[in-house]
Design an enzyme around this catalytic site. Structure first.
Site, mmCIF file in Angstrom:
data_model
loop_
_atom_site.group_PDB
_atom_site.id
_atom_site.type_symbol
_atom_site.label_atom_id
_atom_site.label_comp_id
_atom_site.label_asym_id
_atom_site.label_seq_id
_atom_site.Cartn_x
_atom_site.Cartn_y
_atom_site.Cartn_z
ATOM 1 N N ASP A 29 0.774 -1.230 -0.085
ATOM 2 C CA ASP A 29 0.025 0.138 -0.031
ATOM 3 C C ASP A 29 0.853 1.346 -0.053
ATOM 4 O OD1 ASP A 29 -2.188 -1.640 0.261
ATOM 5 O OD2 ASP A 29 -2.713 -1.167 2.045
ATOM 6 N N ALA A 30 1.972 1.058 0.820
ATOM 7 C CA ALA A 30 2.751 2.257 0.938
ATOM 8 C C ALA A 30 3.368 2.911 -0.516
ATOM 9 C CB ALA A 30 3.906 2.029 1.923
ATOM 10 N N TYR B 133 2.064 1.959 -3.103
ATOM 11 C CA TYR B 133 1.067 2.518 -4.346
ATOM 12 C C TYR B 133 1.044 3.905 -3.932
ATOM 13 C CZ TYR B 133 -3.698 2.801 -6.169
ATOM 14 O OH TYR B 133 -4.642 3.096 -6.947
ATOM 15 N N ASP B 134 0.937 4.217 -2.541
ATOM 16 C CA ASP B 134 0.639 5.722 -2.141
ATOM 17 C C ASP B 134 1.543 6.582 -2.625
ATOM 18 O OD1 ASP B 134 -1.794 4.755 -1.012
ATOM 19 O OD2 ASP B 134 -0.760 4.821 1.110
ATOM 20 N N LEU C 135 -32.510 -13.224 -16.352
ATOM 21 C CA LEU C 135 -32.174 -14.596 -16.798
ATOM 22 C C LEU C 135 -33.204 -15.657 -16.110
ATOM 23 C CD1 LEU C 135 -28.352 -15.138 -15.951
ATOM 24 C CD2 LEU C 135 -29.567 -14.837 -18.086
ATOM 25 N N GLU D 147 -20.493 -19.951 -16.203
ATOM 26 C CA GLU D 147 -19.834 -18.733 -15.136
ATOM 27 C C GLU D 147 -20.442 -18.467 -13.656
ATOM 28 O OE1 GLU D 147 -21.561 -15.364 -17.287
ATOM 29 O OE2 GLU D 147 -20.057 -15.629 -18.948
ATOM 30 N N LYS E 156 -22.769 -16.799 -10.746
ATOM 31 C CA LYS E 156 -23.781 -15.754 -10.716
ATOM 32 C C LYS E 156 -23.437 -14.925 -9.743
ATOM 33 C CE LYS E 156 -28.698 -15.011 -11.108
ATOM 34 N NZ LYS E 156 -28.674 -13.669 -10.222
ATOM 35 N N ASP F 226 -23.667 -12.156 -6.699
ATOM 36 C CA ASP F 226 -24.593 -11.733 -6.188
ATOM 37 C C ASP F 226 -24.601 -10.275 -5.671
ATOM 38 O OD1 ASP F 226 -26.865 -11.433 -4.888
ATOM 39 O OD2 ASP F 226 -26.198 -12.771 -3.055
ATOM 40 N N TYR G 142 -19.563 -9.609 -17.389
ATOM 41 C CA TYR G 142 -19.839 -11.176 -17.904
ATOM 42 C C TYR G 142 -20.699 -10.931 -19.361
ATOM 43 C CZ TYR G 142 -24.095 -9.366 -15.615
ATOM 44 O OH TYR G 142 -25.039 -8.667 -14.995
ATOM 45 N N LYS H 157 -29.871 -21.757 -9.810
ATOM 46 C CA LYS H 157 -29.534 -20.962 -8.661
ATOM 47 C C LYS H 157 -29.221 -22.115 -7.287
ATOM 48 C CE LYS H 157 -31.078 -17.354 -7.706
ATOM 49 N NZ LYS H 157 -32.291 -16.280 -7.922
ATOM 50 N N CYS I 252 -36.461 -13.985 35.476
ATOM 51 C CA CYS I 252 -36.613 -15.264 34.878
ATOM 52 C C CYS I 252 -37.829 -15.889 34.488
ATOM 53 C CB CYS I 252 -35.504 -16.363 35.526
ATOM 54 S SG CYS I 252 -35.863 -18.015 34.545
ATOM 55 N N CYS J 176 -37.947 -19.573 36.306
ATOM 56 C CA CYS J 176 -37.780 -19.725 38.166
ATOM 57 C C CYS J 176 -38.131 -18.574 38.489
ATOM 58 C CB CYS J 176 -36.411 -20.260 38.277
ATOM 59 S SG CYS J 176 -35.020 -19.109 38.032
ATOM 60 N N CYS K 123 -29.982 -15.294 34.506
ATOM 61 C CA CYS K 123 -30.736 -15.697 35.497
ATOM 62 C C CYS K 123 -29.966 -15.918 36.462
ATOM 63 C CB CYS K 123 -31.815 -17.004 35.228
ATOM 64 S SG CYS K 123 -32.380 -17.724 36.378
ATOM 65 N N CYS L 211 -32.907 -22.946 39.194
ATOM 66 C CA CYS L 211 -33.667 -22.737 38.012
ATOM 67 C C CYS L 211 -33.988 -24.015 37.223
ATOM 68 C CB CYS L 211 -33.038 -21.573 37.072
ATOM 69 S SG CYS L 211 -33.976 -21.337 35.738
HETATM 70 S S1 IVH Z 1 -25.956 -12.476 -17.888
HETATM 71 C C1 IVH Z 1 -28.186 -11.979 -21.309
HETATM 72 N N1 IVH Z 1 -24.457 -13.640 -16.405
HETATM 73 O O1 IVH Z 1 -28.131 -11.919 -12.767
HETATM 74 C C2 IVH Z 1 -28.325 -12.146 -19.789
HETATM 75 N N2 IVH Z 1 -26.028 -12.274 -15.496
HETATM 76 O O2 IVH Z 1 -30.824 -12.870 -12.809
HETATM 77 C C3 IVH Z 1 -27.891 -11.085 -19.048
HETATM 78 N N3 IVH Z 1 -26.069 -11.849 -13.174
HETATM 79 O O3 IVH Z 1 -29.445 -9.080 -14.042
HETATM 80 C C4 IVH Z 1 -27.469 -11.428 -17.787
HETATM 81 N N4 IVH Z 1 -23.901 -12.733 -12.887
HETATM 82 O O4 IVH Z 1 -27.481 -8.959 -12.571
HETATM 83 C C5 IVH Z 1 -25.448 -12.828 -16.352
HETATM 84 N N5 IVH Z 1 -22.484 -14.398 -14.929
HETATM 85 C C6 IVH Z 1 -23.631 -13.588 -15.266
HETATM 86 C C7 IVH Z 1 -24.459 -12.930 -14.108
HETATM 87 C C8 IVH Z 1 -25.510 -12.367 -14.094
HETATM 88 C C9 IVH Z 1 -24.939 -12.192 -12.123
HETATM 89 C C10 IVH Z 1 -27.026 -11.217 -12.654
HETATM 90 C C11 IVH Z 1 -27.517 -10.025 -13.374
HETATM 91 C C12 IVH Z 1 -28.518 -10.086 -14.020
HETATM 92 C C13 IVH Z 1 -29.274 -11.227 -12.968
HETATM 93 C C14 IVH Z 1 -30.253 -12.169 -13.845
#
Ligand code: IVH
Length: 690
Positions: free
Chosen positions: A35-36, A38-39, A85, A121, A123, A125, A232, A332, A429, A432, A447, A453
């Site tokens: 970090d140092a 980089y700074d 999706l 890929e 998904k 969150d 993605y 999912k 309590c 008891c 308690c 108790c």
């Molecule tokens: S593709 C053409 N790929 O999931 C389809 N979405 O439930 C467009 N998400 O709104 C989405 N990882 O926010 C795609 N590897 C991934 C993803 C991804 C997360 C989210 C994205 C989308 C939502 C759909």
């Protein structure tokens, strides 16, 4: 005079170097400099720019933050719609998806081999964001919104270090990249610690923290929030002549989705970490299993995996239904968080009298089971989270840990919901009616009834009978309730006088189970000393300490006779534990229980001495998360048997952290302290002496 000004050259070199470090740090998770350092580079760049304000451009790494707060976000119409999706929840859904695709592609003459080729890929969150680059410069960032129109979050996304302000290489005239903004788990924990220090409300989960940070009107606030971006997909793409790529006007730069991800990565974009090409439904399901098993070790949360047909031509033929592509699907993971109604708050009295508030919930299916109760930990926690009866609450159950109430959904709070006031609702309590005490500076109310108790008595017996203590199989909590409520059993010693005949008279107790139980009780008359010590339920004496103390003193009489100095001689026993053991054995009724145990024939055997040097001798390990095959107990027993210790918290002295699925802050702490992390296989290798 021609020739380039050396300061200008240095400026360019610094910008490239800093961008490179950002990429390593935020995209590849592999920092190259301290970090140092980089700074120092940043300061040098700032100095040059201060001397030459005319050289400052918007893509300089110094220009990520700066703009003043907005009063509102502008709306942005997406040039290409942002889609969502469809979902698959089990293997059958995935097979259906694959069959639909295979049959369409076969009809279209696009399926040469047997199996369809997909890209799988993570998904992520987080929240979907579209970044628009024109002439290689980041000009706009927008949220998904309703898919047609989103919000302009350009200033905020500029502060995200993994987002290049200028693309590397020869980017097309217009490049829209689509991806997810999220917060890594460790960053989230750290942010919440900072929030708590400031007295600000903690965020419920990394996703909410990311959302809250992205939707800040003041980009200077967003800049302090450790957001990440992973790409993605893409939206609008135009070549230098303004022709739309892949639209019949101009060719796409690649033929497959996987190639597109690499193409995007070539511009310095953090595209598609860990994507994999998979064949057919089985290939997808294998990927799912593998990712599900390793999910807890990822630095960020994912809520599933996404499968996409790899060939872009095939994607085009498959097309779209409503707002989702036919060529892709999200598989999912079972949700680990759900929302439900908090119907009431009860309290439970624990073995040491600790009063734990427990939320009564409208039943909700979460983490693979139906949950009706969830812990609220303690009164401070309820106040901190401001959870109220009547609230809609977020319930979390990860792995096999106890379900907990994460927090309320403030928007859904009924107008008349009252703050929870434990003193008013539970002045004494509830079991008891003894006074409840909450010493200054302690979070836990207790308690004061002690073994008077019934709740504490029951919990004490239950603990004593548990597997790691006297291991009395067949003595369940229902039977303990009845034995205590009927007055037949008041202390541990009373258990050893139970006979078959009387036990068989209790509800749900057949003759056979009564006989088995009496046998199990008889077998418990000769426990290892460590087990008996643990069974007594002395505060601060867990199984590891019990074993140390047992080995050191060799008999219960010696332990009872030991003063604090003698106890402090035991390996790893500090003043708090020593005082607690001393206090326990100086209480007359505890000494009476020991005497009574002797009278009924309980006679502990010394623990086996440590033989030779064991593989984990002198090492402390911390277990966190759910391991794929070993239960927490089994792993603990193996470590203890190998001479190691198991601790509940990570410190610099921790030799290894063994992490399974849904490991949380302990894993993050290991990362912070540089403590080595193992998975189950790693632990087994260690135990095998590899
Ligand atoms: S593709 C053409 N790929 O999931 C389809 N979405 O439930 C467009 N998400 O709104 C989405 N990882 O926010 C795609 N590897 C991934 C993803 C991804 C997360 C989210 C994205 C989308 C939502 C759909």
């Amino acid at each position: 005079m021609s020739g380039v000004d050396p300061a200008r050259e240095r400026l360019q070199a610094l910008r490239e170097e800093i961008d490179g470090h950002n990429r390593h740090y935020y995209v590849e998770d592999a920092p190259r400099v301290s970090d140092a350092e980089y700074d120092r580079l940043m300061r040098e760049l700032l100095d040059i720019e201060a001397a030459h304000p005319e050289w400052v451009t918007s893509d300089s790494p110094t220009q990520r933050v700066g703009a003043a707060p907005l009063s509102a976000f502008q709306s942005v119409r997406h040039a290409v719609r942002m889609l969502s999706l469809g979902n698959a929840f089990d293997a059958a859904d995935v097979r259906d998806f694959d069959e639909r695709i295979a049959s369409t592609l076969r009809e279209a003459g696009l399926l040469a081999g047997e199996a369809v080729e997909y890209v799988a890929e993570y998904k992520f969150d987080g929240l979907a964001v579209s970044l628009r680059y024109e002439g290689g410069l980041l000009v706009q960032a927008s949220t998904r919104g309703d898919g047609e129109t989103g919000e302009d979050v350009t200033l905020n996304m500029r502060t995200v270090r993994s987002v290049p302000l200028r693309l590397a290489g020869n980017a097309p005239a217009v490049l829209e990249v689509r991806g997810e903004v999220l917060m890594a788990r460790a960053d989230f924990e750290h942010l919440n610690a900072v929030q708590a220090q400031r007295g600000d409300k903690p965020f419920v989960n990394p996703r909410n923290a990311a959302a809250g940070s992205l939707r800040q009107l003041d980009p200077r606030v967003t800049a302090t929030r450790p957001l990440r971006f992973y790409a993605y997909g893409w939206g609008e793409l135009r070549d230098a002549d303004g022709r739309a790529m892949g639209d019949g006007q101009a060719d796409m730069p690649c033929q497959t989705h996987a190639q597109m991800l690499n193409w995007l990565a070539g511009f310095g974009l953090p595209a598609g970490p860990a994507h994999r090409i998979c064949l057919g439904a089985q290939g997808l399901l294998d990927f799912y299993q593998e990712v599900a098993a390793g999910r807890a070790r990822l630095p960020y949360e994912i809520d599933g995996v996404v499968y996409k047909v790899n060939a872009l031509r095939a994607q085009e033929v498959l097309g779209y239904v409503a707002r989702a592509p036919r060529f892709a699907i999200a598989h999912k993971f079972p949700a680990q968080e759900e929302t439900t109604l908090l119907l009431g708050i009860d309290v439970q009295v624990g073995r040491t009298g600790a009063i734990t508030p427990v939320g009564r919930l409208k039943p909700v299916f979460v983490g693979g089971v139906t949950v009706t109760n969830a812990t609220l930990h303690n009164e401070d926690e309820i106040r901190r989270k401001d959870v109220r009866v009547g609230d809609t609450v977020v319930v979390r159950r990860a792995g096999d840990v106890i379900p907990e109430i994460v927090g309320p959904v403030p928007d859904l709070r009924p107008a008349d919901a009252q703050p929870f006031d434990m003193q008013a609702l539970f002045p004494v309590c509830p079991v008891c009616h003894s006074a409840i005490e909450r010493p200054e500076g302690e979070a836990v109310a207790r308690c004061t009834g002690g073994l008077f108790c019934p709740a504490q008595r029951k919990q004490t017996l239950w603990h004593a009978a548990s597997r790691k203590a006297l291991d009395i199989e067949g003595l369940g909590d229902k039977l303990i309730d009845q034995l205590v409520d009927s007055g037949r059993v008041r202390t541990l010693a009373n258990l050893f006088t139970l006979n078959e005949l009387e036990l068989a008279a209790y509800p749900r107790m057949g003759e056979k189970s009564a006989r088995n139980l009496v046998e199990a009780i008889a077998a418990a008359r000769r426990p290892a000393l460590s087990r008996l010590l643990y069974a007594l339920g002395v505060r601060h004496v867990g199984e590891t300490t019990a074993r140390d103390v047992a080995r050191h003193f060799g008999s219960i009489e010696a332990v009872m006779a030991a003063d604090e100095d003698a106890l402090l001689q035991v390996h790893d026993v500090g003043p708090v534990v020593a005082a607690s053991i001393r206090r326990f054995f100086s209480e007359p009724h505890n000494r009476e229980v020991i005497e009574a145990l002797k009278r009924v024939g309980v006679d502990p055997v010394p623990d086996e001495p440590v033989q030779g040097r064991k593989v984990l001798e002198g090492k402390t390990l911390v277990l966190t998360g759910t391991l794929p095959t070993l239960t927490r107990d089994a792993a603990t027993q193996l470590i203890l048997a190998a001479g190691g210790k198991v601790s509940g918290s990570v410190s610099r002295k921790t030799a290894w952290v063994v992490a399974g699925e849904d490991a949380g802050s302990k894993l993050a702490k290991a990362g912070d302290l540089g403590v080595a992390v193992l998975d189950e296989d790693g632990l087994k290798a260690l135990l095998a002496g590899d």
